[in-house]
Design an enzyme around this catalytic site. Sequence first.
Site: not given
Ligand code: GLC
Length: 520
Positions: A195, A246, A320-321
Amino acid sequence: MNIGNKVVYQIYPKSFKDSNHDGLGDIRGIIEKLDYLQFLGVDYIWITPIFKSPQNDNGYDVENYYEIDPLFGTMADLEDLIEEAGKRNIHIMLDMVFNHTSTEHEWFKRALAGEKEYQECYLFMEGKEGGPPNNWISKFKGSAWRYVEDMDQFYLHLFHETQADLNWKNEKVRQEAANVVRFWMNKGVKGFRFDVINLIDKEAFSDDPDGEGKKFYTDRPLVNEYLRGLNEESFGQADDIITVGELSSTTIENCIRYTKPENKELSMVFSFHHLKVDYDVQNPWRIRAFDFQKLKHIITDWQTALQEAGSWNALFWCCHDQPRVLSRYGNDKEYPVRSAKMLATALYLLRGTPYIYQGEEIGMTNAYFDKLEQYRDIAAVNCYQCMMEQGYDEEARIRYLQGRSRDNARTPMQWSDETYAGFSDTEPWISLTENYDRINVKRSMEDPDSVLHYYRELIQLRKEYEVIQDGRYIPVMEEHEAVFAYKRILDDQELLVFWYLTISTKSGPLCRLIRRNMIY
Ligand code: GLC
């Protein structure tokens, strides 16, 4: 391992399938649906965090990295899932949240209780002129610092105030991250998503003249060193693990550095530039029709640059975002099926690993919730509040959430037209998208022309044709105003993908997309 023929399916467990009648999806629910995933033909399932968590950010606020949150089940359930999935040649990819922990994590609690060793695991700083140490803004809006009275210091939280950023300069933090990965490898987990991993190095804590702070904590040079260390100490010790990082607000050059095989960092990364072509830079609260030319150029730039460097892409439209791509770059009202098939064809025949997000394969759309009470995401609620403070009226606030909220992707998976869409027999934690009577797995299975069968075919094609797995990407008709086309070439195999777009002048921001793709 031939990474080119693999396909990943993303599960947001809270909304996938409820097995214990509490309106929340769980691990046993995933087990129930493994045959479906096998039918679709995917190789990995990436499950967003299921670790013990207060769930302020739906699991991205981890309290304990070694325990399963009782909401989702038990460790025995997860072990069963790994085993049952394995029988169907499906591997599990877990989501590692290492930029921050929950403020309920034992380390943070010990930090607050005054233990220096644990204070050094986070980023505590003195304030400045009666305020926070600098002007950085949290990704969820508002200051990125929270004051702790007892310590007379602030701690950094780039996300919610209950997600405290870790101090990766501290070796204890780096070692613990490797311990966590090894723990899950020992359980048989074969993939890891990291993440917001490009934010783990915070070099300078000065005020940002641009007012956000991004450049002081994004893609800083030590991220590469930390990733190499993590690779060496954990997943790099096995040869059958795939990893995806990510990345927030990154660049092509940085992605290449993270994914060049000789650098021994990550297998591939998610970047989001292709999902920002409907943003209005002047006004963040406005949603524009997407810029087709910009989208084409972004895809071509990333495909060609990573190919030249020998790096690998992660291909995705949804997660999911993000709001549902069909409601964003497609026309989910007049041409839902054609738009969904066209979007899948355009992206998933590119060079890289496809990541399909639950429900995308049946053409799920945005939720279009029209009341604030229906929104669950902390980021949505923060945005709504910010817009209110800035004088936007209710209509503008809801319009923004309908277009942008992450909850659009988080509504329950639509399995059938039964009550609660076959997701649960109890009222779910978040409202359903109303169209579940028409758009659902059961109906898609019965219709040979459905989006679902089309996705299945695309997956099979990737497994069958080496040109899809390994072919060179060559853009075609680059400047054409209505066509996105490319070739993939490998020895004497050639594939041409052709995407033709017509823009409706009447239907506002939605575009009509018509698929005419050909496969040789
Ligand atoms: C990433 C996740 C997201 C989360 C963020 C903080 O972007 O995909 O859902 O809110 O990190 O952990």
